[in-house]
Scaffold this motif. Structure first.
Motif, PDB file in Angstrom:
ATOM      1  N   GLU A 364      32.256  -0.643  27.568  1.00  0.00           N
ATOM      2  CA  GLU A 364      31.773  -0.662  26.389  1.00  0.00           C
ATOM      3  C   GLU A 364      31.545  -1.935  25.631  1.00  0.00           C
ATOM      4  O   GLU A 364      32.494  -1.957  24.648  1.00  0.00           O
ATOM      5  CB  GLU A 364      32.553   0.481  25.703  1.00  0.00           C
ATOM      6  CG  GLU A 364      32.614   1.831  26.520  1.00  0.00           C
ATOM      7  CD  GLU A 364      33.160   3.123  25.736  1.00  0.00           C
ATOM      8  OE1 GLU A 364      33.611   2.737  24.684  1.00  0.00           O
ATOM      9  OE2 GLU A 364      33.124   4.265  26.068  1.00  0.00           O
ATOM     10  N   GLY A 365      31.006  -2.909  26.028  1.00  0.00           N
ATOM     11  CA  GLY A 365      30.782  -4.081  25.325  1.00  0.00           C
ATOM     12  C   GLY A 365      29.905  -3.829  24.050  1.00  0.00           C
ATOM     13  O   GLY A 365      29.416  -2.686  23.811  1.00  0.00           O
ATOM     14  N   PRO A 366      29.614  -4.902  23.323  1.00  0.00           N
ATOM     15  CA  PRO A 366      28.621  -4.700  22.039  1.00  0.00           C
ATOM     16  C   PRO A 366      27.256  -4.487  22.653  1.00  0.00           C
ATOM     17  O   PRO A 366      27.155  -4.612  23.575  1.00  0.00           O
ATOM     18  CB  PRO A 366      28.714  -6.188  21.503  1.00  0.00           C
ATOM     19  CG  PRO A 366      30.225  -6.703  22.074  1.00  0.00           C
ATOM     20  CD  PRO A 366      30.305  -6.048  23.463  1.00  0.00           C
ATOM     21  N   SER A 367      26.434  -3.943  21.673  1.00  0.00           N
ATOM     22  CA  SER A 367      25.112  -3.569  21.845  1.00  0.00           C
ATOM     23  C   SER A 367      24.408  -4.949  22.362  1.00  0.00           C
ATOM     24  O   SER A 367      23.444  -4.759  22.970  1.00  0.00           O
ATOM     25  CB  SER A 367      24.407  -2.814  20.867  1.00  0.00           C
ATOM     26  OG  SER A 367      24.365  -3.634  19.780  1.00  0.00           O
ATOM     27  N   VAL A 368      24.486  -6.019  21.732  1.00  0.00           N
ATOM     28  CA  VAL A 368      23.839  -7.404  21.814  1.00  0.00           C
ATOM     29  C   VAL A 368      24.545  -8.089  22.931  1.00  0.00           C
ATOM     30  O   VAL A 368      25.654  -8.452  22.818  1.00  0.00           O
ATOM     31  CB  VAL A 368      23.953  -8.197  20.593  1.00  0.00           C
ATOM     32  CG1 VAL A 368      23.326  -9.451  20.851  1.00  0.00           C
ATOM     33  CG2 VAL A 368      23.122  -7.311  19.509  1.00  0.00           C
TER      34      VAL A 368
END
Length: 479
Positions: A364-368
């Motif tokens: 679950e990394g950042p959206s960017v």
């Protein structure tokens, strides 16, 4: 597929790992895929940043440690997605027909040509790209030739420590600017007690001065690539074998064009016209057009000129690609350089495949995700570099001296060069010219293999090349 294993990392996205099975024909191989960040620490203990890694590791026999290869793209400013989901990872984009632009999403398949059967793979994002971050105030320290190599050396040491792999043979695989990184990094790792068994250079460039405006080697190096492009589009070399035609163009560039370019206007007009006629036959544009440029053909000029009568512009990373010419108001040189149909054809599909895989993995990394960060990293990059044994700091580095130093220190270390006829970003002629000027002893030159394919800059996007390259690399690792 085995159940998910998740390990939390303080102040970072939780690392995520799953077990998969790779299949190719009757072959099957179980591997663990892990997405995580590792801390990059300078030699004095100061933190440089956090480096994102996506690794593919086959369960190993402790009595026979598997090699581990650290892989990355270039830029500077590119993440590692293309070299992973484009061609060397265990999953890649499905084969595309006829150099087509890929829709998004594009099917993903097990990669029958991955080197995973012979080496574990760790794909690393440079600091400031992908999910890798730079410590505040450290940008200038890492966005430069030496600082970038130091960050990767720290990231490699951190990964080896975290995974208990200090007993494994270490390999490096870099593409484009990643080959500049390789040359400095392999020397730097040696100085930090990390031996490197081999280095894979995909679409290499070692002497940065060859990219500077007006450099004779820039014009001479591009000539064979122009010829290959012209032959592809039926404007030159009709009926000739592509390899033989390319080699003929390489010889002409070195023996005829380069000496004339060095002489400049001391070349007699009759001789310049004679050369322009020979060059026109090789590259498929008019003799007069070449004379107007005194045989010095800028890449963006050629890209627009070859198929101008069809209203088309050819690619840069792979000159077999083409798109339609912009309106005159849009023909700014920087715009033409950045608008590359070879990049447009694959980039978004590759990033989407990578992001979907992370979802499947549970990361679950950042959206960017900065698949490229050229507007910041590339813009702020400092190319100054002091080669080993050289007193002065060069503003346009020649890291071939770093590579030569590393090879002398480790005479068993092997180097594998991979290039493409249609690559106008890092032309093959320039690589050969740079290495020839190192005057390496015969024993060390025997450790360098060169493999030229009918592909562009991202060699793996060409299906035939990927198959040949995959077989070659598996053999190379096991020599």
């Amino acid at each position: 597929m085995a159940e998910e294993h998740v390990a939390a990392t303080p102040e970072k996205a939780a690392a995520a790992s799953k077990t998969f099975t790779w299949r190719a024909g009757e072959q099957a191989l179980q591997y663990d895929a892990t997405a995580e960040t590792v801390e990059c620490l300078a030699r004095d203990g100061a933190k440089l940043g956090d480096m994102f890694c996506l690794s593919f590791v086959v369960p190993r026999n402790p009595n026979a440690p598997r090699p581990v290869t650290f892989c990355y793209n270039g830029g500077p400013g590119s993440s590692s997605v293309p070299i992973d989901f484009g061609g060397f990872g265990p999953r890649i984009l499905a084969e595309s027909p006829d150099l087509a632009h890929l829709s998004t999403p594009w099917p993903v398949v097990d990669n029958p040509h991955t080197p995973l059967p012979v080496t574990d793979l760790v794909f690393m994002d440079a600091l400031g790209t992908g999910y890798s971050t730079v410590e505040k105030g450290k940008e200038a320290e890492v966005w430069c030739v030496d600082g970038d190599a130091k960050a990767f050396a720290a990231g490699i040491a951190a990964w080896l420590t975290a995974h208990g792999r200090w007993g494994s043979p270490v390999y490096l695989m870099g593409e484009s600017y990643g080959t500049v990184r390789n040359a400095v990094l392999v020397r730097m790792l040696q100085e930090q007690g990390v031996g490197v068994a081999g280095v894979v250079m995909v679409s290499a460039l070692f002497d940065w001065s060859q990219t500077l405006p007006g450099n004779v080697l820039y014009y001479a190096g591009l000539l064979p690539t122009y010829a290959a492009c012209a032959q592809w589009f039926g404007r030159a070399g009709q009926g000739e074998d592509p390899d033989e035609f390319f080699e003929r163009a390489c010889r002409w560039a070195g023996e005829q064009l380069a000496p004339a370019l060095l002489l400049g206007d001391a070349v007699a007009p009759e001789r310049e016209r004679e050369l322009a006629g020979q060059m026109a036959e090789l590259v498929g544009v008019s003799e007069q057009w070449l004379l107007e440029r005194h045989l010095r053909v800028e890449l963006e000029d050629f890209r627009q000129e070859l198929l101008r009568d069809e209203g088309k512009v050819v690619g840069r990373l792979d000159m077999r690609h083409w798109t339609w010419l912009d309106q005159p108001v849009q023909l700014n040189g920087d715009h033409i350089a950045a608008e590359d149909p070879a990049d447009d054809a694959t980039n978004s599909a590759c990033v989407a495949a990578f992001r979907a895989f992370l979802q499947e993995l549970g990361y679950e990394g950042p959206s960017v995700y900065l698949d490229n960060n050229y507007e910041k990293v590339n813009k702020d990059w400092k190319f100054a570099h002091q080669a080993p044994g050289v007193l002065d700091t060069g503003m346009a580095p020649n890291v071939a001296y770093d590579l030569a130093t590393a090879m002398r220190r480790a005479p068993r270390m092997r180097v594998c060069l991979i290039g493409g006829r249609y690559d106008a970003a890092t032309p093959w002629w320039n690589v050969e010219q740079t290495l020839a000027n190192l005057y390496l002893p015969t024993e060390l030159k025997a450790n360098i293999e060169g493999h030229l394919y009918g592909c562009g800059h991202m060699a793996y996007y060409d299906a035939d090349t990927n198959a040949a390259m995959g077989a070659m690399l598996r053999d190379w690792y096991q020599k």
